[in-house]
Design an enzyme around this catalytic site. Structure first.
Site, PDB file in Angstrom:
ATOM      1  N   THR A  50       0.867  -1.168   0.000  1.00 53.32           N
ATOM      2  CA  THR A  50       0.000   0.000   0.000  1.00 53.32           C
ATOM      3  C   THR A  50       0.910   1.226   0.000  1.00 53.32           C
ATOM      4  OG1 THR A  50      -1.826   1.160   1.063  1.00 53.32           O
ATOM      5  CG2 THR A  50      -0.387  -0.134   2.519  1.00 53.32           C
ATOM      6  N   GLU A  51       0.642   2.160  -0.936  1.00 56.55           N
ATOM      7  CA  GLU A  51       1.646   3.174  -1.264  1.00 56.55           C
ATOM      8  C   GLU A  51       1.879   4.197  -0.151  1.00 56.55           C
ATOM      9  OE1 GLU A  51      -1.143   2.623  -3.002  1.00 56.55           O
ATOM     10  OE2 GLU A  51      -2.124   4.485  -3.634  1.00 56.55           O
ATOM     11  N   ASN A  52       1.021   4.175   0.880  1.00 56.36           N
ATOM     12  CA  ASN A  52       1.308   5.072   1.999  1.00 56.36           C
ATOM     13  C   ASN A  52       2.405   4.523   2.909  1.00 56.36           C
ATOM     14  OD1 ASN A  52      -0.926   3.222   2.460  1.00 56.36           O
ATOM     15  ND2 ASN A  52      -0.985   4.062   4.516  1.00 56.36           N
TER      16      ASN A  52
END
Lengths: 222, 236
Positions: free
Chosen positions: A54-56
């Protein structure tokens, strides 16, 4: 036997997600977009290990926590509470997008407003003058991830085709989509145009073609 | 002796001047330095350019800073989200500027700024409206667009724990933009729950080396943005 209600024609969202999951190989690193794509994580076939990014800032995202166990500092890109699997890692945003932009993620699964015959994707803005433009990581994902899968209803709620000759909405990326999973069919974007690889049970090629804004061809079994 | 502890959040942000560029960490509420932002509301500096992934929610934190009309321009990737109403309202009235940047390009622009790199090429946004007006170049078979590094006068960052040298560790996905923003700001101001003696943090586990940090503020029990929004709180 009564005919199925029109709204229930073809695959359900869960079945679409299941069908995407079946195409993800063992050992793959995968980024799932917000919305229907998130369902894919529930259907990884037994015996396969798939790592969700997840890119966060989390590699090894697990399912949502039990009620009451949510941690506001452990969330996914949709800002929902998630868990971290054994073997997970956290990292800052530049490293996260090194994974994405540097071609280290194998597959991303995204929603779509429109996909063109050449694989252009529009999924971030309607382009309406009073809309607040918001892009997030979509343009980075389609530019950098090795394979881009789209999961979407075949047509809009009002019946407009989403697979079209040319996108009319602002693009997220040009010629970036590899495969589209809809409630009616699985369609590969090839140099020769969109090819129907598989039809949902009971759905005919003509039915799909009528709900598509560009010419399709049907895969010939060789 | 190096001791980066400030006496208070107010003291830490007291020299933020009108027209400053401020980087603010956080992805939604995770990693958002709400107490430092509230100190900046009290400080009153105006005409700010703020670099942050989102625009805040409700009327607290970053949304409060915007609602207090201190922000002239936002540089961000996703300016609307659940419970964000302050920014959309001002934007529709034409009272705040927006530079929309893809999230990975935003991160890389900040990283580049911190590394002394003035510009770089990326494939992200090629063929889209966000590449309009930007220089482009072909390397090999592929087109790329040029993006500029970003630097700031100040960064407001939330981390978990520090030592007096400013070495930092973070908590889970609250890390997000913190480490790169510390590198790209002339003055990096960090709020942490706890400051420990030098040597108590394992050097192998330090995420941000102290060289990138200027001021530390202890906020032992930081407020949770979503909780404040749920209670319909506003600041000031």
């Amino acid at each position: 036997m009564s005919a199925p209600a029109k709204a229930n024609y073809g695959w359900t969202r869960e079945q679409m997600a299941q069908r995407v999951a079946a195409d993800i190989q063992d050992g793959a690193y995968v980024n799932l977009g917000i919305g229907i794509p998130e369902l894919v994580a529930q259907y990884v076939p037994a015996g396969r290990e798939v790592i969700f990014q997840t890119e966060n800032g989390l590699l090894g995202m697990g399912p949502a926590p039990m009620a009451g166990k949510e941690d506001p500092e452990l969330i996914n890109a949709g800002k929902k509470a998630v868990t971290a699997i054994a073997g997970a890692s956290y990292f800052h945003h530049a490293d996260s997008f090194v994974m994405i932009r540097g071609g280290h993620i194998d597959i991303c699964v995204l929603g779509a407003m429109q996909v063109s015959a050449k694989g252009d994707l529009a999924n971030w803005s309607t382009g309406e003058p009073d809309a607040i433009p918001a892009v997030g990581g979509a343009m980075d994902l389609v530019a950098g991830v090795k394979k881009v899968f789209v999961i979407t209803e075949h047509a809009t709620k009002s019946g407009e085709p989403k697979i079209v000759e040319q996108c009319t909405y602002p693009l997220t990326g040009k010629a970036v989509v590899d495969r589209v999973y809809t409630n009616l069919a699985i369609i590969d974007i090839t140099p020769e145009g969109p090819v129907v690889m598989e039809l949902a049970p009971g759905v005919t090629f003509d039915h799909v073609q009528k709900r598509t804004g560009t010419n399709l061809s049907l895969r010939t079994n060789s | 002796m190096i001791d980066k502890r400030a006496v208070s959040a107010a003291a830490a942000v007291a020299d933020v001047h009108d027209g400053a560029t401020i980087m603010i960490s956080g992805f939604g509420e995770a990693g958002s330095p709400i107490e430092l932002i509230h100190a900046l509301v009290d400080c009153g500096a105006k005409n700010l350019t703020v670099v942050s992934n989102n625009t805040g929610s409700g009327r607290v934190g970053l949304a409060a800073l915007i609602a207090n009309r201190q922000v002239a321009k936002m540089i961000c990737s996703y300016p609307r989200s659940a419970n964000s109403m302050v920014f959309p309202e001002l934007y529709r009235k034409g009272e705040i500027k927006l530079e929309l940047v893809p999230q990975g390009t935003l991160a890389e622009r900040i990283r580049a700024g911190g590394a002394g790199i003035p510009a770089f090429y990326t494939a992200t946004s090629v063929g889209t409206v966000l590449a309009n007006g930007k220089e482009s170049r072909t390397f090999g078979e592929r087109d790329y667009v040029m993006e500029h590094g970003l630097i700031a006068d100040f960064a407001l960052v939330k981390a978990e724990k520090a030592d007096r040298h400013g070495n930092l560790i973070y908590n889970k996905t609250a890390r997000n933009f913190g480490p790169i923003m510390c590198t790209a700001a002339k003055v990096a101001i960090v709020q942490v729950k706890e400051i420990v003696e030098a040597g108590e943090l394992d050097p192998e586990e330090i995420v941000t080396p102290g060289i990138f940090v200027n001021r530390l503020v202890i906020v032992a029990k930081p407020a949770q943005e979503s909780q404040l929004v749920k209670e319909d709180r506003s600041y000031p």
